[in-house]
Structures are given as C-alpha cells and as structure tokens.
Scaffold this motif. Sequence first.
Motif, PDB file in Angstrom:
ATOM      1  N   LEU A  70       1.667   1.637   5.127  1.00  0.00           N
ATOM      2  CA  LEU A  70       2.515   2.731   4.663  1.00  0.00           C
ATOM      3  C   LEU A  70       2.770   3.746   5.775  1.00  0.00           C
ATOM      4  N   LEU A  71       1.731   4.067   6.522  1.00  0.00           N
ATOM      5  CA  LEU A  71       1.879   5.018   7.617  1.00  0.00           C
ATOM      6  C   LEU A  71       2.783   4.468   8.714  1.00  0.00           C
ATOM      7  N   SER A  72       2.662   3.171   8.991  1.00  0.00           N
ATOM      8  CA  SER A  72       3.414   2.589  10.104  1.00  0.00           C
ATOM      9  C   SER A  72       4.909   2.508   9.820  1.00  0.00           C
ATOM     10  N   VAL A  73       5.280   2.358   8.552  1.00  0.00           N
ATOM     11  CA  VAL A  73       6.708   2.232   8.220  1.00  0.00           C
ATOM     12  C   VAL A  73       7.333   3.564   7.833  1.00  0.00           C
ATOM     13  N   SER A  74       6.533   4.608   7.679  1.00  0.00           N
ATOM     14  CA  SER A  74       7.046   5.872   7.154  1.00  0.00           C
ATOM     15  C   SER A  74       8.114   6.498   8.035  1.00  0.00           C
ATOM     16  N   ALA A  75       7.982   6.346   9.359  1.00  0.00           N
ATOM     17  CA  ALA A  75       8.939   6.981  10.271  1.00  0.00           C
ATOM     18  C   ALA A  75      10.341   6.416  10.137  1.00  0.00           C
ATOM     19  N   ASP A  76      10.457   5.200   9.658  1.00  0.00           N
ATOM     20  CA  ASP A  76      11.765   4.553   9.542  1.00  0.00           C
ATOM     21  C   ASP A  76      12.348   4.636   8.134  1.00  0.00           C
ATOM     22  N   ASN A  77      11.611   5.250   7.212  1.00  0.00           N
ATOM     23  CA  ASN A  77      12.064   5.321   5.820  1.00  0.00           C
ATOM     24  C   ASN A  77      12.485   6.736   5.454  1.00  0.00           C
ATOM     25  N   SER A  78      13.380   6.837   4.489  1.00  0.00           N
ATOM     26  CA  SER A  78      13.667   8.136   3.880  1.00  0.00           C
ATOM     27  C   SER A  78      12.510   8.488   2.951  1.00  0.00           C
ATOM     28  N   LEU A  79      12.450   9.738   2.523  1.00  0.00           N
ATOM     29  CA  LEU A  79      11.398  10.144   1.593  1.00  0.00           C
ATOM     30  C   LEU A  79      11.446   9.322   0.314  1.00  0.00           C
ATOM     31  N   LEU A  80      12.633   9.103  -0.220  1.00  0.00           N
ATOM     32  CA  LEU A  80      12.739   8.346  -1.463  1.00  0.00           C
ATOM     33  C   LEU A  80      12.282   6.901  -1.282  1.00  0.00           C
ATOM     34  N   GLU A  81      12.619   6.308  -0.145  1.00  0.00           N
ATOM     35  CA  GLU A  81      12.154   4.950   0.139  1.00  0.00           C
ATOM     36  C   GLU A  81      10.639   4.910   0.242  1.00  0.00           C
ATOM     37  N   GLN A  82      10.071   5.912   0.900  1.00  0.00           N
ATOM     38  CA  GLN A  82       8.608   5.943   1.063  1.00  0.00           C
ATOM     39  C   GLN A  82       7.922   6.171  -0.281  1.00  0.00           C
ATOM     40  N   LEU A  83       8.487   7.020  -1.121  1.00  0.00           N
ATOM     41  CA  LEU A  83       7.914   7.239  -2.448  1.00  0.00           C
ATOM     42  C   LEU A  83       7.886   5.945  -3.253  1.00  0.00           C
ATOM     43  N   THR A  84       8.942   5.149  -3.140  1.00  0.00           N
ATOM     44  CA  THR A  84       8.994   3.863  -3.847  1.00  0.00           C
ATOM     45  C   THR A  84       7.886   2.934  -3.367  1.00  0.00           C
ATOM     46  N   LEU A  85       7.698   2.866  -2.034  1.00  0.00           N
ATOM     47  CA  LEU A  85       6.640   2.023  -1.474  1.00  0.00           C
ATOM     48  C   LEU A  85       5.260   2.505  -1.902  1.00  0.00           C
ATOM     49  N   GLU A  86       5.063   3.815  -1.911  1.00  0.00           N
ATOM     50  CA  GLU A  86       3.770   4.363  -2.316  1.00  0.00           C
ATOM     51  C   GLU A  86       3.469   4.050  -3.783  1.00  0.00           C
ATOM     52  N   ALA A  87       4.465   4.193  -4.640  1.00  0.00           N
ATOM     53  CA  ALA A  87       4.262   3.911  -6.060  1.00  0.00           C
ATOM     54  C   ALA A  87       3.916   2.446  -6.287  1.00  0.00           C
ATOM     55  N   ARG A  88       4.633   1.567  -5.582  1.00  0.00           N
ATOM     56  CA  ARG A  88       4.360   0.137  -5.707  1.00  0.00           C
ATOM     57  C   ARG A  88       2.955  -0.188  -5.226  1.00  0.00           C
ATOM     58  N   SER A  89       2.564   0.400  -4.091  1.00  0.00           N
ATOM     59  CA  SER A  89       1.271   0.083  -3.503  1.00  0.00           C
ATOM     60  C   SER A  89       0.115   0.576  -4.361  1.00  0.00           C
ATOM     61  N   ILE A  90       0.186   1.826  -4.837  1.00  0.00           N
ATOM     62  CA  ILE A  90      -0.938   2.351  -5.619  1.00  0.00           C
ATOM     63  C   ILE A  90      -1.071   1.611  -6.944  1.00  0.00           C
ATOM     64  N   SER A  91       0.067   1.158  -7.490  1.00  0.00           N
ATOM     65  CA  SER A  91       0.028   0.368  -8.719  1.00  0.00           C
ATOM     66  C   SER A  91      -0.648  -0.978  -8.474  1.00  0.00           C
ATOM     67  N   GLU A  92      -0.286  -1.634  -7.380  1.00  0.00           N
ATOM     68  CA  GLU A  92      -0.900  -2.918  -7.047  1.00  0.00           C
ATOM     69  C   GLU A  92      -2.398  -2.758  -6.818  1.00  0.00           C
ATOM     70  N   ARG A  93      -2.785  -1.715  -6.085  1.00  0.00           N
ATOM     71  CA  ARG A  93      -4.204  -1.507  -5.770  1.00  0.00           C
ATOM     72  C   ARG A  93      -5.026  -1.299  -7.039  1.00  0.00           C
ATOM     73  N   ALA A  94      -4.438  -0.681  -8.056  1.00  0.00           N
ATOM     74  CA  ALA A  94      -5.173  -0.371  -9.278  1.00  0.00           C
ATOM     75  C   ALA A  94      -5.644  -1.618 -10.004  1.00  0.00           C
ATOM     76  N   GLY A  95      -4.953  -2.745  -9.802  1.00  0.00           N
ATOM     77  CA  GLY A  95      -5.329  -3.983 -10.479  1.00  0.00           C
ATOM     78  C   GLY A  95      -6.153  -4.926  -9.637  1.00  0.00           C
ATOM     79  N   LEU A  96      -6.498  -4.525  -8.418  1.00  0.00           N
ATOM     80  CA  LEU A  96      -7.282  -5.359  -7.503  1.00  0.00           C
ATOM     81  C   LEU A  96      -8.738  -4.901  -7.470  1.00  0.00           C
ATOM     82  N   PRO A  97      -9.655  -5.784  -7.038  1.00  0.00           N
ATOM     83  CA  PRO A  97     -11.091  -5.474  -7.108  1.00  0.00           C
ATOM     84  C   PRO A  97     -11.486  -4.125  -6.500  1.00  0.00           C
TER      85      PRO A  97
END
Length: 277
Positions: A229-256
Amino acid sequence: MASSNSVASSAAPDTAPDAALVTEINGVLTIAVSTAGAGNSLDDAGVAAGAQALREVARGSRNVGAVLLTGLGKNFCAGGNVRAFAGADDRPTYLREIADNFHQLVSALYEADRPVVVAAKGWAAGAGMSLVLHADVAIGSASTRLRPAYRGIGLTPDGGLTWTLPRAVGAARAKQIILTDRIISADEALQWGLLSEIVADDDVDSAALAVAETIASGPRHADAATKHLLSVSADNSLLEQLTLEARSISERAGLPEGIEGVDAFVGKRAADFTRGR
C-alpha cells in the motif's frame, strides 16, 4: 556503485565465504552487502548471494519476516570497488555487468516483499546510499554520512538513486545533492527522512537487528500488504488509495493473522502471529 574517497582503501577484498554473507536467524534474513576489505566497497559475493536468497523469499522457499542489510566492516557500504573498475580490461562492459548484478539485488528486495531494515553505520556512499534509500527502516548514528559519490569519478548514479532520492527529499534538493556530491550528515538525513533513527555509534548493528526481529515476529502477511500500500500510494489518487485500503483491510480480517490479532485484543492477551509458520 561509486565510492567515497573519504573511505577508499587499497586493502585486498575480504575472502569471507558466501555463507557468512547471508544468514537467517529468528525470521530475519541478513545480507552483508560489504565486507571489511576494499574499504567496505560493495561485495560482489554478498550482492549475488543476497539476490538469490531474496528470490527464494519471493518464491516462498524461505520464510522470513524481515530483511536486514548490513556491512561487516566499520562502514555500511562505501560504494563500488573503484580499483576494480580501473583494472578492468573493458571498463564499460565490466561496469554494465556490475550495475546489472547490483540491480538484481535491488529488484529482488522488492520482489521479496518484506520490510527492509538497514544498519547504516559510518559511510553509506554511492551504492551504499542507494541501498539506504530502499530501506523501510534505516538506523544510523551521529557518525553516519551519506554521499552520492558518483560525479567525483565521472560516473552517474545507479541502484535507483535518481528515482528514490527525488521522491524522498523533493526534486530540487535531490538535484543539488547529486550534482554537488553533497555529504549528508546524520542529523540532515534524519530530518529529511533518509534515516529513521539515530543511536549510539556502537549500537547501530544491534538496534537494526532488534527492529528487524521485532518486525519479523509480527504479522508478516499484513506487513507485506502494508508495504505494498505504501509503495503504490505515490502513484494513486486519494480515492484510489482509499479503495485499495478498504479492500486490503477487509481481506486481512478473514485471514489467520487478522483473526488472531482481533481475537487476542478482545481476549486481552498478546497476539501470537507465529503459529502455523
């Protein structure tokens, strides 16, 4: 790869075996990018062995949680071995080979997708400075000095320095640093975000190892996702980054790791992210 004249030496290259240059303990992959020989210049064997080990991490055949880059001498890395450059029969071909090998190490750092800690003691010049810029956490001391060191021998930067430095300190300052071959003090490096922390001179290696071990003992997959997330943030808009963050935290919640972390918090106990490794 260039070397700082301040730390150049005519000593013969160290002959430490490759096994001593790459070690794995407590979930930390430690790569010695320089040895005490040749003024702590970039070590060809350490670069090759380190790149191979990092590719094994990327393939999943090595299970580590952090990467620690260090130097075995009094400095982190004084750059390329300029005496070897001078002695090459075909300098352009030799420099291209050295640069390609060095860039394989840099590429492998990113392919491994693990947090990178650098023990930036003493001089980090040329290739050494380039590697510091690839760190997620860089530990130095009051005696740490960073220097591009390329133009002093009539060469241009490698190791991604012309890409990382402008992103770290801004285009104007990066140009000034490289084009004047500016020596950056530890305080300046800390202020500009090139170093994460300054400790006592004798504590750089141990402090960097402690940070690496702390990271390695934590949620490795979550750390890798955070680094992405940190590595791609410089190339994304805020809205794009928010979408990636939401997807990632959701995925992490279902993993061990996410399940263990949340359950441990609710149960008022320390999370054990090492189970199943």
